[in-house]
Enzyme design. Structure first.
Site, PDB file in Angstrom:
ATOM      1  N   THR A 184       3.097  -4.717  79.982  1.00 48.29           N
ATOM      2  CA  THR A 184       2.317  -5.366  80.828  1.00 48.29           C
ATOM      3  C   THR A 184       2.792  -5.574  82.241  1.00 48.29           C
ATOM      4  O   THR A 184       2.074  -5.673  83.621  1.00 48.29           O
ATOM      5  CB  THR A 184       1.793  -6.379  80.440  1.00 48.29           C
ATOM      6  N   LYS A 185       4.190  -5.311  82.486  1.00 42.77           N
ATOM      7  CA  LYS A 185       4.590  -5.465  84.034  1.00 42.77           C
ATOM      8  C   LYS A 185       3.700  -4.454  85.387  1.00 42.77           C
ATOM      9  O   LYS A 185       3.273  -3.598  84.991  1.00 42.77           O
ATOM     10  CB  LYS A 185       6.513  -4.994  83.891  1.00 42.77           C
ATOM     11  N   ASN A 186       4.175  -4.955  86.200  1.00 45.86           N
ATOM     12  CA  ASN A 186       3.622  -4.179  87.309  1.00 45.86           C
ATOM     13  C   ASN A 186       3.654  -2.074  87.351  1.00 45.86           C
ATOM     14  O   ASN A 186       3.527  -2.089  87.369  1.00 45.86           O
ATOM     15  CB  ASN A 186       3.884  -4.306  88.557  1.00 45.86           C
TER      16      ASN A 186
END
Length: 365
Positions: A184-186
């Site tokens: 889910t990180k950038n």
């Protein structure tokens, strides 16, 4: 239900490129610490403007190995905040050190630099500066305070890939920086992953040994505290596909924050600061009185929400600590996370905004 994050929409446009990258690894037959890993480390370091990158198994390992690279252990104290999910606290406890928590600035929700003099002492070995929700903390001020005192600065950049402040990217200011590549990180992998970056050659050398059992050469354990924490070749290849898209995704995240801020003004909520280069919009988090009633109304409207994070570190049941953190504690009861990901459409944003305004102005909460 409109989700907080939609990874299928996010990764779908790169499906062909990702499959080519995975096939490249499969055909090569080299799965751990091979050419994809080496290439990603070089490319990510170049992107950040640091001397080197050491890819590891996940973001929490990255924090722990950064502490171990600095020889931090029992009897040492590490200063950090208590409102960021206890990831830094977990790493600090793992090396046997003691976390010393400081309160946050109520507007930015980031470490309050003015409290550092009271929080540090002759046992303080490091400060972990968390760039929370995608928003860079004033890490330059932390470094200016810490360096004359011989205190190391570790940036926790798990939510701030690509954020820039005063011309320098998150991860390039402190002595070391830890990144997570959780999906889910950038900048997210399709599984777990992490990295530690630095411009100190000695620290980078220690990190490379510590991530692989503490080896100084194959099968020769020359460093205490080593572990098995390596980014696999498939995840490295996927991250190489995604890195060139990061700045574009971050620009869209900033636009989402700006649209939310405009649409939610006047509700009596504390909204995030206007987004500049120092904010990459990892999460859109507001402070809303009667938060739980708002969440219930959003769920009824088909909109997911979350709380990042409901329990401050010093109040966690497994490792409670005595600490006076009034701003952190009050904020934890009001935090509300709304959907935020680059593929979120303007129509979906307007749907969330309308539901929030109806919830408040309709008199429910």
């Amino acid at each position: 239900m409109l989700p907080i994050n939609d990874l299928a929409r996010h990764n779908g446009p790169l499906d062909g490129e990702i499959r080519v990258a995975i096939d490249r690894v499969l055909q090569r037959g080299y799965y751990i610490l091979g050419p994809e890993n080496q290439a990603f480390e070089a490319e990510f370091a170049a992107y950040l403007g640091v001397a080197g990158c050491v890819a590891v198994g996940n973001g929490t390992d990255a924090l722990e190995l950064a502490l171990r690279a600095l020889h931090i252990g029992p009897g040492d104290e590490v200063v950090t905040v208590a409102n960021a999910g206890m990831y830094a606290g977990t790493a600090i406890h793992a090396v046997g050190a003691t976390p010393r928590y400081v309160d946050i600035d109520p507007a930015s929700m980031l470490l309050d630099v003015s409290l550092l003099p009271a929080a540090t002492n002759d046992k303080t070995r490091a400060i972990v500066v968390t760039h929370l929700y995608g928003r860079m903390a004033d890490v330059e001020a932390v470094v200016a305070f810490a360096r004359p005192r011989g205190i190391a600065v570790i940036e926790d950049c798990a939510q701030a890939h690509g954020a820039r402040r005063n011309g320098k990217l998150a991860g390039s200011v402190g002595d070391l920086a830890a990144f997570s590549f959780y999906p889910t990180k950038n900048l997210g992998a399709l599984g777990d992953g992490g990295a530690v970056v630095s411009s100190d050659a000695g620290l980078l050398a220690r990190l490379r040994g510590l991530r692989q059992y503490g080896w100084t050469s194959k099968y020769h354990v020359g460093m205490a505290g080593g572990r098995n924490s390596r980014l696999d070749e498939i995840q490295a290849a996927i991250l190489r596909c995604k890195l060139p898209h990061l700045d574009g995704w971050n620009a869209r995240r900033r636009a989402i924050i700006a649209r939310y801020n405009a649409g939610l003004s006047g509700l009596g909520w504390q909204l995030p600061p206007a987004p500049g280069e120092g904010d990459v919009g990892h999460l859109y988090v507001v402070r809303a009185p009667q938060r739980d009633a708002v969440r219930a109304a959003l769920t009824a409207a088909g909109i997911a929400s979350d709380v990042h994070y409901p329990v401050p570190d010093h109040q966690q049941a497994a490792l409670p600590m005595q600490a006076s953190l009034p701003v952190t504690e009050v904020a934890a009861a009001e935090l509300l996370t709304l959907p935020c990901f680059p593929e979120l459409t303007d129509a979906e944003l307007d749907q969330v905004i309308a539901a929030c305004r109806q919830t408040v102005q309709g008199g429910q909460p």
